[in-house]
Design a protein around this motif. Sequence first.
Motif, PDB file in Angstrom:
ATOM      1  N   ALA A   2     -42.607 -15.079   6.909  1.00 56.77           N
ATOM      2  CA  ALA A   2     -43.030 -16.437   7.527  1.00 56.77           C
ATOM      3  C   ALA A   2     -44.518 -16.386   6.623  1.00 56.77           C
ATOM      4  O   ALA A   2     -45.555 -15.458   6.831  1.00 56.77           O
ATOM      5  CB  ALA A   2     -43.320 -16.325   8.814  1.00 56.77           C
ATOM      6  N   ARG A   4     -47.790 -19.171   5.919  1.00 56.35           N
ATOM      7  CA  ARG A   4     -48.463 -20.381   6.404  1.00 56.35           C
ATOM      8  C   ARG A   4     -49.876 -20.414   5.673  1.00 56.35           C
ATOM      9  O   ARG A   4     -50.371 -19.465   5.665  1.00 56.35           O
ATOM     10  CB  ARG A   4     -48.388 -20.510   7.931  1.00 56.35           C
ATOM     11  N   ASP A 122     -37.719 -16.396  11.659  1.00 57.14           N
ATOM     12  CA  ASP A 122     -38.699 -16.935  10.790  1.00 57.14           C
ATOM     13  C   ASP A 122     -39.163 -18.081  11.233  1.00 57.14           C
ATOM     14  O   ASP A 122     -40.359 -18.315  11.197  1.00 57.14           O
ATOM     15  CB  ASP A 122     -38.006 -16.861   9.259  1.00 57.14           C
ATOM     16  N   GLN A 126     -42.927 -19.082  11.945  1.00 59.08           N
ATOM     17  CA  GLN A 126     -43.643 -20.063  11.616  1.00 59.08           C
ATOM     18  C   GLN A 126     -44.339 -21.061  12.404  1.00 59.08           C
ATOM     19  O   GLN A 126     -45.498 -21.364  12.541  1.00 59.08           O
ATOM     20  CB  GLN A 126     -42.603 -20.979  10.862  1.00 59.08           C
ATOM     21  N   ARG A 130     -48.315 -21.662  12.883  1.00 55.88           N
ATOM     22  CA  ARG A 130     -48.995 -22.783  12.798  1.00 55.88           C
ATOM     23  C   ARG A 130     -49.951 -22.684  14.096  1.00 55.88           C
ATOM     24  O   ARG A 130     -51.118 -23.360  13.830  1.00 55.88           O
ATOM     25  CB  ARG A 130     -47.844 -23.821  13.105  1.00 55.88           C
TER      26      ARG A 130
END
Length: 155
Positions: A2, A4, A122, A126, A130
């Motif tokens: 993951a 981000r 995953d 995620q 976030r």
Amino acid sequence: MAVRHVWVNRKPARVWGVLGDAEQYQKWVVGTSETHEAEGQWPEVGTTLRYEIGVGPLTVHGHTVVRICEPPERLELEASAGRLGTARIAIRVSPWGEGSLITMDEHPLRGAVARVHTAPVDVLLQLRHRLMLARLRDVVEAGRSEADRKAGRHV
């Protein structure tokens, strides 16, 4: 794995001010409460931060150990959630225009979380990232930037 990122309207030094403050940890790390520095001086390599993870009566005692600390751009942690296992969390802070780009990369290392690491896991990571990065952005941007202080502006 993951990965981000989020852009924040503050310079890397301000971002690092939050990452380097153990008392701020529970404000942006999803699911964490009752944070206590156990060993060392956060975020020096080897420092351990202890906390509870969970909701209501479903809690697990966990801890995070600093594995790499290169202020103001790189912090790598190993988070342990007891029998659930451990995960590597790498945070990078890069100057980006008038602010900073924060990139978070997390993947399971050992234990149950590593054995069941699949595409659906995953997706959950995620979603967690976030929310976590949004919280981190909010905590970082809540404080006035150095440029704001010098110019006498209020944020």
